[in-house]
Design a protein around this motif. Structure first.
Motif, PDB file in Angstrom:
ATOM      1  N   LEU A 182     -21.544  48.388  41.971  1.00  0.00           N
ATOM      2  CA  LEU A 182     -20.748  47.245  42.440  1.00  0.00           C
ATOM      3  C   LEU A 182     -21.612  46.018  42.689  1.00  0.00           C
ATOM      4  CD1 LEU A 182     -18.607  49.250  45.043  1.00  0.00           C
ATOM      5  CD2 LEU A 182     -18.027  48.711  42.672  1.00  0.00           C
ATOM      6  N   ALA A 183     -22.932  46.150  42.580  1.00  0.00           N
ATOM      7  CA  ALA A 183     -23.803  44.988  42.802  1.00  0.00           C
ATOM      8  C   ALA A 183     -23.545  43.973  41.699  1.00  0.00           C
ATOM      9  CB  ALA A 183     -25.271  45.415  42.789  1.00  0.00           C
ATOM     10  N   GLY A 184     -23.544  42.726  42.072  1.00  0.00           N
ATOM     11  CA  GLY A 184     -23.348  41.715  41.045  1.00  0.00           C
ATOM     12  C   GLY A 184     -23.315  40.323  41.637  1.00  0.00           C
ATOM     13  N   ILE A 185     -23.440  39.370  40.748  1.00  0.00           N
ATOM     14  CA  ILE A 185     -23.290  37.962  41.095  1.00  0.00           C
ATOM     15  C   ILE A 185     -21.879  37.601  40.673  1.00  0.00           C
ATOM     16  CG2 ILE A 185     -24.115  35.617  40.583  1.00  0.00           C
ATOM     17  CD1 ILE A 185     -26.078  37.441  42.214  1.00  0.00           C
ATOM     18  N   ILE A 186     -21.071  37.153  41.592  1.00  0.00           N
ATOM     19  CA  ILE A 186     -19.668  36.967  41.239  1.00  0.00           C
ATOM     20  C   ILE A 186     -19.413  35.587  40.650  1.00  0.00           C
ATOM     21  CG2 ILE A 186     -18.819  38.898  42.581  1.00  0.00           C
ATOM     22  CD1 ILE A 186     -17.975  37.048  44.729  1.00  0.00           C
ATOM     23  N   SER A 187     -18.169  35.352  40.296  1.00  0.00           N
ATOM     24  CA  SER A 187     -17.847  34.341  39.282  1.00  0.00           C
ATOM     25  C   SER A 187     -18.366  32.935  39.565  1.00  0.00           C
ATOM     26  CB  SER A 187     -16.340  34.307  39.053  1.00  0.00           C
ATOM     27  OG  SER A 187     -15.639  34.241  40.282  1.00  0.00           O
ATOM     28  N   ASP A 236     -22.423  28.806  38.278  1.00  0.00           N
ATOM     29  CA  ASP A 236     -23.305  27.734  38.770  1.00  0.00           C
ATOM     30  C   ASP A 236     -24.771  28.005  38.451  1.00  0.00           C
ATOM     31  OD1 ASP A 236     -21.078  26.574  39.774  1.00  0.00           O
ATOM     32  OD2 ASP A 236     -21.476  27.040  41.877  1.00  0.00           O
ATOM     33  N   ASP A 237     -25.146  29.278  38.365  1.00  0.00           N
ATOM     34  CA  ASP A 237     -26.561  29.635  38.184  1.00  0.00           C
ATOM     35  C   ASP A 237     -26.642  30.683  37.075  1.00  0.00           C
ATOM     36  OD1 ASP A 237     -29.186  30.489  38.359  1.00  0.00           O
ATOM     37  OD2 ASP A 237     -29.218  30.485  40.562  1.00  0.00           O
ATOM     38  N   PHE A 238     -26.727  30.186  35.835  1.00  0.00           N
ATOM     39  CA  PHE A 238     -26.683  31.091  34.681  1.00  0.00           C
ATOM     40  C   PHE A 238     -27.809  32.122  34.730  1.00  0.00           C
ATOM     41  CE2 PHE A 238     -28.028  32.257  30.398  1.00  0.00           C
ATOM     42  CZ  PHE A 238     -26.864  32.863  29.945  1.00  0.00           C
ATOM     43  N   ALA A 239     -29.021  31.660  35.069  1.00  0.00           N
ATOM     44  CA  ALA A 239     -30.176  32.570  35.044  1.00  0.00           C
ATOM     45  C   ALA A 239     -29.994  33.711  36.039  1.00  0.00           C
ATOM     46  CB  ALA A 239     -31.456  31.791  35.354  1.00  0.00           C
ATOM     47  N   LEU A 240     -29.470  33.390  37.216  1.00  0.00           N
ATOM     48  CA  LEU A 240     -29.265  34.430  38.236  1.00  0.00           C
ATOM     49  C   LEU A 240     -28.207  35.438  37.774  1.00  0.00           C
ATOM     50  CD1 LEU A 240     -29.861  35.520  41.111  1.00  0.00           C
ATOM     51  CD2 LEU A 240     -27.987  34.071  41.920  1.00  0.00           C
ATOM     52  N   GLY A 241     -27.107  34.929  37.246  1.00  0.00           N
ATOM     53  CA  GLY A 241     -26.039  35.821  36.761  1.00  0.00           C
ATOM     54  C   GLY A 241     -26.568  36.759  35.684  1.00  0.00           C
ATOM     55  N   LEU A 242     -27.329  36.211  34.743  1.00  0.00           N
ATOM     56  CA  LEU A 242     -27.889  37.030  33.665  1.00  0.00           C
ATOM     57  C   LEU A 242     -28.857  38.069  34.244  1.00  0.00           C
ATOM     58  CD1 LEU A 242     -27.797  37.070  30.506  1.00  0.00           C
ATOM     59  CD2 LEU A 242     -29.983  35.850  30.593  1.00  0.00           C
ATOM     60  N   GLN A 243     -29.693  37.625  35.177  1.00  0.00           N
ATOM     61  CA  GLN A 243     -30.711  38.506  35.756  1.00  0.00           C
ATOM     62  C   GLN A 243     -30.066  39.705  36.461  1.00  0.00           C
ATOM     63  OE1 GLN A 243     -34.014  38.329  35.371  1.00  0.00           O
ATOM     64  NE2 GLN A 243     -34.087  40.283  36.471  1.00  0.00           N
ATOM     65  N   SER A 261     -19.435  32.483  32.080  1.00  0.00           N
ATOM     66  CA  SER A 261     -20.666  33.289  32.001  1.00  0.00           C
ATOM     67  C   SER A 261     -20.427  34.651  32.642  1.00  0.00           C
ATOM     68  CB  SER A 261     -21.810  32.587  32.727  1.00  0.00           C
ATOM     69  OG  SER A 261     -22.084  31.355  32.120  1.00  0.00           O
ATOM     70  N   TYR A 262     -19.743  34.630  33.780  1.00  0.00           N
ATOM     71  CA  TYR A 262     -19.439  35.861  34.510  1.00  0.00           C
ATOM     72  C   TYR A 262     -18.705  36.862  33.604  1.00  0.00           C
ATOM     73  CZ  TYR A 262     -17.040  38.689  38.117  1.00  0.00           C
ATOM     74  OH  TYR A 262     -16.547  39.704  38.900  1.00  0.00           O
ATOM     75  N   GLY A 263     -17.666  36.387  32.926  1.00  0.00           N
ATOM     76  CA  GLY A 263     -16.886  37.263  32.046  1.00  0.00           C
ATOM     77  C   GLY A 263     -17.735  37.785  30.901  1.00  0.00           C
ATOM     78  N   ALA A 264     -18.591  36.919  30.354  1.00  0.00           N
ATOM     79  CA  ALA A 264     -19.466  37.347  29.254  1.00  0.00           C
ATOM     80  C   ALA A 264     -20.424  38.435  29.739  1.00  0.00           C
ATOM     81  CB  ALA A 264     -20.239  36.145  28.722  1.00  0.00           C
ATOM     82  N   GLU A 265     -20.957  38.256  30.942  1.00  0.00           N
ATOM     83  CA  GLU A 265     -21.904  39.243  31.487  1.00  0.00           C
ATOM     84  C   GLU A 265     -21.190  40.568  31.753  1.00  0.00           C
ATOM     85  OE1 GLU A 265     -23.149  36.872  34.769  1.00  0.00           O
ATOM     86  OE2 GLU A 265     -24.241  35.482  33.463  1.00  0.00           O
ATOM     87  N   ALA A 276     -15.741  34.214  44.901  1.00  0.00           N
ATOM     88  CA  ALA A 276     -15.178  34.257  43.562  1.00  0.00           C
ATOM     89  C   ALA A 276     -14.431  32.956  43.286  1.00  0.00           C
ATOM     90  CB  ALA A 276     -14.233  35.446  43.484  1.00  0.00           C
ATOM     91  N   LEU A 277     -14.367  32.575  42.015  1.00  0.00           N
ATOM     92  CA  LEU A 277     -13.595  31.383  41.655  1.00  0.00           C
ATOM     93  C   LEU A 277     -12.137  31.553  42.070  1.00  0.00           C
ATOM     94  CD1 LEU A 277     -15.112  30.771  38.101  1.00  0.00           C
ATOM     95  CD2 LEU A 277     -15.217  29.162  40.022  1.00  0.00           C
ATOM     96  N   SER A 278     -11.691  32.809  42.080  1.00  0.00           N
ATOM     97  CA  SER A 278     -10.280  33.080  42.412  1.00  0.00           C
ATOM     98  C   SER A 278     -10.069  33.320  43.904  1.00  0.00           C
ATOM     99  CB  SER A 278      -9.810  34.311  41.639  1.00  0.00           C
ATOM    100  OG  SER A 278     -10.631  35.414  41.989  1.00  0.00           O
ATOM    101  N   SER A 279     -11.043  32.968  44.744  1.00  0.00           N
ATOM    102  CA  SER A 279     -10.930  33.351  46.159  1.00  0.00           C
ATOM    103  C   SER A 279      -9.827  32.588  46.890  1.00  0.00           C
ATOM    104  CB  SER A 279     -12.260  33.163  46.884  1.00  0.00           C
ATOM    105  OG  SER A 279     -12.650  31.820  46.799  1.00  0.00           O
ATOM    106  N   PHE A 280      -9.246  31.569  46.227  1.00  0.00           N
ATOM    107  CA  PHE A 280      -8.130  30.859  46.886  1.00  0.00           C
ATOM    108  C   PHE A 280      -6.965  31.809  47.163  1.00  0.00           C
ATOM    109  CE2 PHE A 280      -7.767  30.198  42.313  1.00  0.00           C
ATOM    110  CZ  PHE A 280      -6.492  30.667  42.071  1.00  0.00           C
ATOM    111  N   ALA A 281      -6.847  32.880  46.359  1.00  0.00           N
ATOM    112  CA  ALA A 281      -5.750  33.834  46.601  1.00  0.00           C
ATOM    113  C   ALA A 281      -5.934  34.482  47.982  1.00  0.00           C
ATOM    114  CB  ALA A 281      -5.733  34.905  45.507  1.00  0.00           C
TER     115      ALA A 281
END
Ligand SMILES: NC(=O)c1ccc[n+]([C@@H]2O[C@H](COP(=O)([O-])OP(=O)(O)OC[C@H]3O[C@@H](n4cnc5c(N)ncnc54)[C@H](O)[C@@H]3O)[C@@H](O)[C@H]2O)c1
Length: 316
Positions: A79-84, A89-96, A146-150, A187-192
């Protein structure tokens, strides 16, 4: 009896999964439980149960992974991850973290040679814009974040490690899980989640999508139940690719407000203002009808109806 590892164990979902697994440990259903995260909010707390091992560190670090996988786990909830928002905002971190860290975990598990069950949490973010008019098990993922691609890379890797017989992988694509606490890097969807929580707690809320903006939602308890169920599905029942969408309730922001009004009284409707943010709708608030034949056949369920979802999301 299984030895279970949870990565991202101090995250929003990870904490809830870990709590449920600790109950199972106490009930004698597990042999041991290892919790891994960068750090833990209650870092100083001591577990009375020595079968719970808590490890603070980066899963991309070989020494941390070696500790977290000794003894070799038989079941892993990754479940570890960088969320959307942060991955965007930080492509390198998401990829890493989402890709390179995930590969480090899979490689470590491969080299241990025990073929554990690995449950990964992917996301509906594997579907990009323009979103199709309907989505089912055959809809090809085509991420535009980027999140979805990862997440899609993770799905493909897990399927490949499973095809090779190194891991017994299962990826569930989570919808928006509610109601998460406020978080700057959320998350980008956290408004829900914000919509439900703020109105339920008697505060005003400015909603960044219009009342018609549709979302796919699952409460945190239903999400935890789905992740645990994913570990238990017999391997010969898993779909090709070993990834599937979870059932979710599809609801518009206006319908959610209406359900909150039923639950908390008429004043709720006066405390919400709609101020749609240009560009948000296409990826985040235009989720089409969803069919989840694979998940339905495997016994996965969403919350049932919006009133129940709100109760579950608020922990009532
Ligand atoms: N919450 C949702 O609505 C939702 C929807 C779809 C998918 N997901 C996925 O579910 C998983 C859990 O989501 P969440 O909402 O609990 O997110 P979260 O951000 O609350 O938790 C993620 C955890 O991972 C940890 N982490 C990050 N990098 C790490 C590293 N290098 N090593 C070890 N730990 C690290 C963080 O410290 C954090 O505690 C994520 O993979 C996320 O992409 C969540």
């Amino acid at each position: 009896m299984s030895r279970v590892l949870v990565t991202g164990a101090d995250g929003y979902i990870g904490r809830a999964v870990s709590a449920r697994l600790e109950e199972r440990l106490q009930a004698g259903e597990l042999e041991s439980l290892t919790l891994l995260d960068l750090g833990f909010q209650n870092e100083g707390a001591v577990f009375a149960d020595e079968r719970v091992l808590r490890i603070s560190g980066d899963m991309g670090d070989a020494a941390v992974l070696a500790r977290a996988t000794s003894p070799a786990p038989s079941v892993v909830f990754h479940l570890a991850g960088i969320i959307s928002r942060q991955a965007e905002d930080d492509f390198a971190l998401g990829l890493q973290v989402n890709v390179i860290g995930t590969i480090a975990l899979f490689e470590r598990l491969r080299l241990l040679g025990r073929r554990p069950v690995v449950v990964c949490s992917s996301s509906i973010g594997v579907y990009g814009t323009p979103l199709p008019e309907a989505i089912d098990d055959r809809t090809p993922p085509a991420p535009t974040l980027s999140y979805g691609a990862e997440k899609l890379m993770m799905e493909i890797l897990l399927a490949e490690y499973s095809r090779r017989g190194w891991l017994d992988g299962r990826t569930v694509r989570l919808p928006t899980v509610v109601a998460r606490p406020t978080s700057a890097n959320g998350a980008l969807s956290s408004f829900a989640s914000d919509l439900i929580r703020e109105l339920a707690q008697g505060r005003h809320y400015t909603c960044p999508i219009g009342p018609e903006g549709s979302m796919w939602l699952l409460s945190l308890p239903a999400c935890v139940a789905s992740l645990l169920r994913a570990a238990d599905v017999a391997a010969d029942r898993l779909p090709a690719g070993r990834a599937w969408n979870l059932p979710a309730l599809r609801a518009g922001a206006g319908e959610i407000v209406e359900a909150l009004r039923r639950r908390f009284g008429a004043a709720v409707a006066d405390r919400v203002r709609y101020q749609p943010v240009p560009g948000m709708r296409a990826q985040l608030a235009q989720w089409p009808p969803l069919s989840t034949g694979i998940a339905d056949g495997l016994g996965f369920r969403h919350d049932g109806d919006l009133d129940t979802l709100i109760d579950n999301a608020l922990g009532h």
